[in-house]
Design an enzyme around this catalytic site. Sequence first.
Site, PDB file in Angstrom:
ATOM      1  N   GLY A  13       0.991  -0.890   0.443  1.00 40.42           N
ATOM      2  CA  GLY A  13       0.055  -0.196  -0.109  1.00 40.42           C
ATOM      3  C   GLY A  13       0.766   1.242  -0.080  1.00 40.42           C
ATOM      4  CG  LEU A  14       0.355   5.684  -0.554  1.00 42.61           C
ATOM      5  CD1 LEU A  14       1.247   6.031  -1.335  1.00 42.61           C
ATOM      6  CD2 LEU A  14      -0.050   7.500  -0.540  1.00 42.61           C
ATOM      7  CG  HIS A  15       4.143   1.127   3.971  1.00 35.62           C
ATOM      8  ND1 HIS A  15       5.770   0.892   4.548  1.00 35.62           N
ATOM      9  CD2 HIS A  15       3.515   0.568   4.743  1.00 35.62           C
ATOM     10  CE1 HIS A  15       5.365   0.109   5.992  1.00 35.62           C
ATOM     11  NE2 HIS A  15       4.433   0.518   5.715  1.00 35.62           N
ATOM     12  CB  ALA A  16       7.856   4.296   4.728  1.00 29.14           C
TER      13      ALA A  16
END
Lengths: 96, 554
Positions: A13-16
Amino acid sequence: MKVKKVRIVNKLGLHARPAMQIVETAGKYESDIFIEKDGNRVEANSILDLLVLVAPPGTELTIIAEGPDEDQAVEAIVSLIESGFGEELVEELGDK
Amino acid sequence: MILKGTPAIKGRAAGKILVLGKRKKRRKKRLTLPELRQEVEKYSEYLKKISVDVGAGSIYRVYEAILHDPQLWEKVESLISEGEKNALRAFVRVIEDYADELSGSEHEKFRNLGFELRIWLRDFENFVEGHHSEILENSTGRIVVGYELNIMDVFRIIKYGVSGVVLERGSLTSHPILMLKSRGIPTLIRVRDAVSKARRYRYAYLDAMEGFVEFSRRPLRIQVNEEKKTIHLLTNGGRVRMADGEEVTLQINVDIPEELEDFKGLGVGLFRTEYLYLMGVVSRDDQEYVYRKLSESVYPNVLTIRLFDLGGEKAPLGMDIPSHVRGIRYLLEYNRKLLEDQIEAINRASVRGNIRVLIPMVSTVEEVLEVRRLLKADIPLGIMIETPAAALIADRFKKFASFFSVGTNDLSQYVMAIDRKVSDYRFHPAIFRLVWYSFDKFRYQKERYSVCGDLAASHMGLLALLSLGIRVFSVPPAYIPDAVELIEKMDGETLNRVFRHIMVAYSEKDVEGILFHVLREKGIVEGDVSGRKVEMSTDLYESLKPSVEDAGNS
């Protein structure tokens, strides 16, 4: 103003790291770029705001840009998200 | 070049060297906004240097994006305009707010991101206070060489897969070492000049079996055997039989929830919650989530949750409290809210009925009653025997506490009146007499009395404690196979012999002597996790012979 919808396809997903890539990509354009999820709108230059959007795989995001290079900016962000940020992709998103 | 040291955690490892620099004393900082910006740039430079060194470019870019996040700075400035005088505190508050928001997410990966953000923030604070960790993501496989470690270093060592540790200082019973021990990371301590020597080389071969480290400019072609110990899967709740059939129960000590993975089938005799605290898991919801998950994965065995044992050397976040205010004393006197939140989280998480609560640093009955009042009535409550006071009146606590667990490190420290960071007196006869005195009142209720201290995680220590009659032990997961081996070879007669010797011992050397002797007799000297080898002092043993024989005949 240019607007386009896109779905998160990478496993994390929209991780670091993906968020960092969005910030870096957004930094290359003059336009103001925003990302929206369920009516929450954040600026694409803020990694922390992007993270607290909380966008796991399957989330639909709206990319919005306004400025001289808005078309290119939206396309760049959308293709970055569609490519899964070069990370592992979710296999069959449709089933979930 | 070869240097000798004391093995703290047995094993061998080889890899590139990572030297940890000297630490300054920690100070609380106050910064103006321009000073903060300057510190951020310095930190960014430092991150860049290190990440480029180890090839961790993308992680550096993530931190870089956070450090220069325009929204972050906008919020920091607005806090300052609202009257916050310390820019560093404003910065920390803003990032903690982000972390809180992430921790509240229902998606586990994003919750973890919240924890990571906090860990990173601590690193930044440490840096600003001149106290930084150089262990980064790409330290995987490296041999860390330093003066000593703090808890954040250890957390990073575990997280990033450092393969071995060499320290100039360090003590077998310090918390960082104990935490490493649960992971079985080979560690050599008290290696003189290790740091200055290591700077001149690139590669190291660490032998924490024999007790040396070899530095070299080229990779050392020594084959490191990946002796991954097969874990005995004890399907019967950790029960092991001695050679004569008597039963001993083994449980495990857990610091980090992930450690549980390989140990299904064993109860948890000690879950140290301090590390949750360090990771920022302090809200009722976060704690409840962790406890509930752990209780599920341990079920049907017990999960013993020890209340936050903060204070003393476990106060890494700059808490300024007297060193004797630790454990339950700290919670009751300084941070009641933290205690109430933790107990409420436990009350809510207790659905399976396998959770027990353990109180650290108890010395009075009133402390137990206070906790009992807050805790749901059906959750068993136990106390740590760490103070001589609790050891001496352990039987008086029976009415209020349902189980007892000896913390040997603190108990020895307080019996010997010596700081555990300075010296280890692990085998002084006084310690065993005291433990025996307190345990003796439980002779017919052995299941209520256990040892979770580090002493039980070494062959010599475990043997001595078995000889006192104790039959429940909680040890680091890595020691389980060795513990099983030792227990299976023991029998009542041998243990009686050990017991009689310990009770007439004059000194630590005598105790070590008989333990060493019996282990050798049984062919199991190897396997002391601490790797400590003791040569029996023959002179002393000879001089003691009459009394030792006395003991044998009594």
